[in-house]
Design an enzyme around this catalytic site. Structure first.
Site, PDB file in Angstrom:
ATOM      1  CB  SER A  53      -0.898   0.037   1.239  1.00  0.00           C
ATOM      2  OG  SER A  53      -1.763  -1.065   1.252  1.00  0.00           O
ATOM      3  CD  GLU A  80       1.353   1.014  13.078  1.00  0.00           C
ATOM      4  OE1 GLU A  80       1.357   0.698  14.293  1.00  0.00           O
ATOM      5  OE2 GLU A  80       0.629   0.434  12.251  1.00  0.00           O
TER       6      GLU A  80
END
Lengths: 335, 307
Positions: A53, A80
């Site tokens: 993505s 993250e």
């Protein structure tokens, strides 16, 4: 090795994107990364499990693993904050330039480490895709609204939101050259036209190095339209509509507010002259960032509520981020 | 290892730390008092660095993840020859000093990263250890030019933060064998005993990440030294050395309590602490024999570079 320790960046060559093509800026970023990975052996890519993505992996990059320590692409996993903290460590260690991708909305997870990178003044590059309601069907959990304003508020963090493929390539170059702080590339999921910069209609890409520039301009403009990223196309369409009514318009693309803010007063006055108080900004995000540029007589067309799940064209329509809205606001302002 | 002089050096670190915190009327004495022994053994016996060339590329990296313990780091940097004077230490937490409240990478030689937000120093250390493996694989072709360890001290706070779970899992998966974590396990956080909120089995947790886990008394010099040797020789797995320590070690009335975490000891308690540690009660005192002792290590800096 010496060059790498001394942190010297070689001259980077990125091919120009041809006008007429249409790419999501995440896709143009992917094409830029392909070229960068060939030229910069010390570039260390990665993603928090969104590689397809984010378009963050070049074909020439091999995957880092205990059995492939020379791999230059890191699978950070769905971590993250960890990724951002690890990238800070890579940059601090020296010898390598880290970049990492995730969805823009998850910059919230990384924010504290991004702030530390800005505080320390280190070169870390965040590739943050799916940057607005323009991502469509995934809906409000995944659609950033306040993220641009909130990252623009972090000192010494440079936020880029490119409007087409060539702005994306330039953003990458500027991010790599910025050795005294981190940079964010805010990129779209949806396709955006590559504008023709060889004719008279659009500015040369070099103009964008100043952060904001008149991407499409009439000599005796009565009104200034400002936008970033995917909304530059909308501002340009509104200009075409206004031109048909005989109204002259300047469209300013804000590739990076931070870079523009560091320009000379002369340039700032030239781009946004005091005489022109009729100014409209359009951005598919919280309107907070724009008031300092539109002034007290200006108007901001933004999104100050959460998004929704639907095809993105429908969302732009429903949230009023359209050329028609901008055109009508301009006509009202000029009357 | 000369444990007598190691002890004197560690106690000097303690004395400098509590004096600077008292002078600033703010700071965190608990961590420097608790971890002085571990970090002194590390600096003196193992850490590869050249204080006269603090940016030497192949140095070992040392990260103090609990940045609130900054005086521990500043005391060590002073004693081990970095450009940080006693006057700088007396300027702890003052405007434009080299000794800000939390360590800041751009302000002080020998500080490898800015720390304070807990857990992030640990993440930075994982990144440093990762970078080392990549650069070693790339550039150690004919001769070995990259070969160093990354050491990090982390406390209960660091290991509670979510990011520690992310990055320690990552480090285990990627077998970052030259990453060595000292866990300052003192069972105290600001609200009180860790029983209030943190009853994980840290040993099992790190074994599950596929780390080497070593448990020691963090005030026993031989155990510390042996643990570091063992950690260094395991290159397939990261190592965590669980150091059982006493927060505020040496303070007769405050050690082992959360009162010692984040405020100066007070003039009276400082004198009692120094008497308890059997060191001079003079402020900012460094015995000549300690300077002589650390000078031996400082001299090695240049040799390390030439190896």
């Amino acid at each position: 090795m010496k060059q790498i320790i001394e942190n010297k960046l070689p001259e980077i060559k990125i091919e120009r994107f041809e006008a007429g093509t249409k790419f999501a800026t995440r896709a143009s970023s992917g094409k830029v990364i392909e070229q960068l990975a060939e030229q910069l052996p010390n570039l260390i890519g990665g993603s928090a499990d969104l590689t397809p993505s984010n378009k963050t992996k070049a074909k020439s990059q091999t995957e880092y693993s205990p059995n492939n320590r020379w791999g230059t692409y890191i699978h950070y996993g769905i971590r993250e904050f960890g990724m951002a903290g690890i990238m800070n460590g890579i940059a601090l260690h020296g010898g390598l330039i880290p970049y990492g991708g995730t969805f823009f909305v998850f910059s919230d997870y990384m924010r504290s480490a991004m702030r530390m990178a800005a505080l320390m003044g280190i070169r870390v590059i965040y590739v943050l895709t799916h940057d607005s309601i323009g991502l469509g069907e995934d809906g409000p959990t995944h659609q950033p609204v306040e993220h641009l304003a909130s990252l623009r508020a972090i000192p010494n963090l440079t936020v880029f939101r490119p409007a087409d493929a060539n702005e994306t390539a330039l953003a990458w170059k500027l991010a790599l050259k910025n050795t005294s702080g981190p940079s964010v590339l805010v990129l779209t999921r949806q396709g955006l036209p590559t504008v023709n910069r060889n004719g008279r209609d659009f500015a040369k890409i070099e103009e964008a190095e100043k952060g904001a520039y008149a991407v499409s301009d009439d000599v005796d403009f009565d009104i200034i339209l400002m936008a970033s990223g995917s909304e530059v196309e909308i501002a340009v369409k509104a200009k075409e509509m206004l031109n048909k009514d005989g109204i002259e318009v300047r469209v300013v693309s804000f590739l990076s507010m931070e870079i523009f803010d560091n320009q000379s007063d002369g340039y700032k006055d030239e781009l946004l002259p005091e005489r022109c108080e009729k100014r409209i900004a359009v951005e598919a995000a919280s309107s907070m960032s724009w008031y300092k540029y539109v002034g007290t007589k200006g108007k901001v067309i933004g999104i100050n509520k959460f998004g929704a799940s639907a095809p993105y064209e429908k969302l732009y329509e429903e949230y009023g981020i359209t050329a028609d809205t901008v055109y009508n606001a301009a006509r009202n302002m000029l009357n | 290892m000369n444990t007598d002089l190691i002890k004197k050096t560690a106690n000097t670190v303690r004395g400098l730390s509590i004096d600077a915190i008292q002078k600033a009327s703010s700071g965190h004495p608990g961590l420097p008092l608790g971890m002085a022994d571990v970090t002194t053994v590390l600096f003196n016996e193992h850490l590869k660095f050249n204080p006269k060339n603090p940016k030497w590329f192949d140095r070992d990296r040392f990260v103090l993840s609990g940045g609130h313990g900054s005086m521990l780091l500043y005391s060590l940097l002073h004693l081990y020859g970095y450009d940080l004077s006693l006057d700088d230490i007396k300027q702890f937490r003052q405007w434009h000093s080299k000794t800000p409240g939390h360590p800041e990478v751009q302000d002080t030689d020998g500080v490898e990263t800015t720390t304070g937000p807990l857990g992030q120093g640990l993440a930075n250390a994982v990144g440093m250890a990762l970078a080392e493996t990549i650069l070693a694989a790339k550039y150690n072709t004919d001769t070995e030019i990259i070969n160093h360890y990354t050491y990090v001290t982390a406390g209960d706070g660091d290991l509670q933060e979510g990011i520690s779970h992310e990055v320690c899992s990552f480090a285990g998966h990627n077998k970052l064998g030259k990453l060595i974590v000292f866990y300052d396990s003192n069972h105290i956080t600001i609200d009180g005993d860790t029983k209030l909120s943190f009853t994980d089995d840290t040993k099992k947790r790190f074994e599950a990440y596929d780390w080497q886990v070593i448990e020691i008394d963090g005030h026993n010099y031989n155990e510390i030294n042996e643990a570091i040797k063992k950690a260094k020789s395991e290159t397939e797995k990261p190592s965590i050395i669980i150091c059982k320590t006493t927060i505020g070690f040496g303070s007769p009335n405050k050690a082992g309590t959360h009162d010692v975490h984040g405020s100066p000891l007070g003039e009276e308690e400082i004198i009692l602490t120094k008497e308890n540690l059997n060191i001079s009660t003079e402020k900012f005192y460094v015995p000549d024999e300690v300077y002589e002792f650390t000078k031996q290590k400082i001299k090695k800096g240049k040799e390390f570079e030439e190896l």
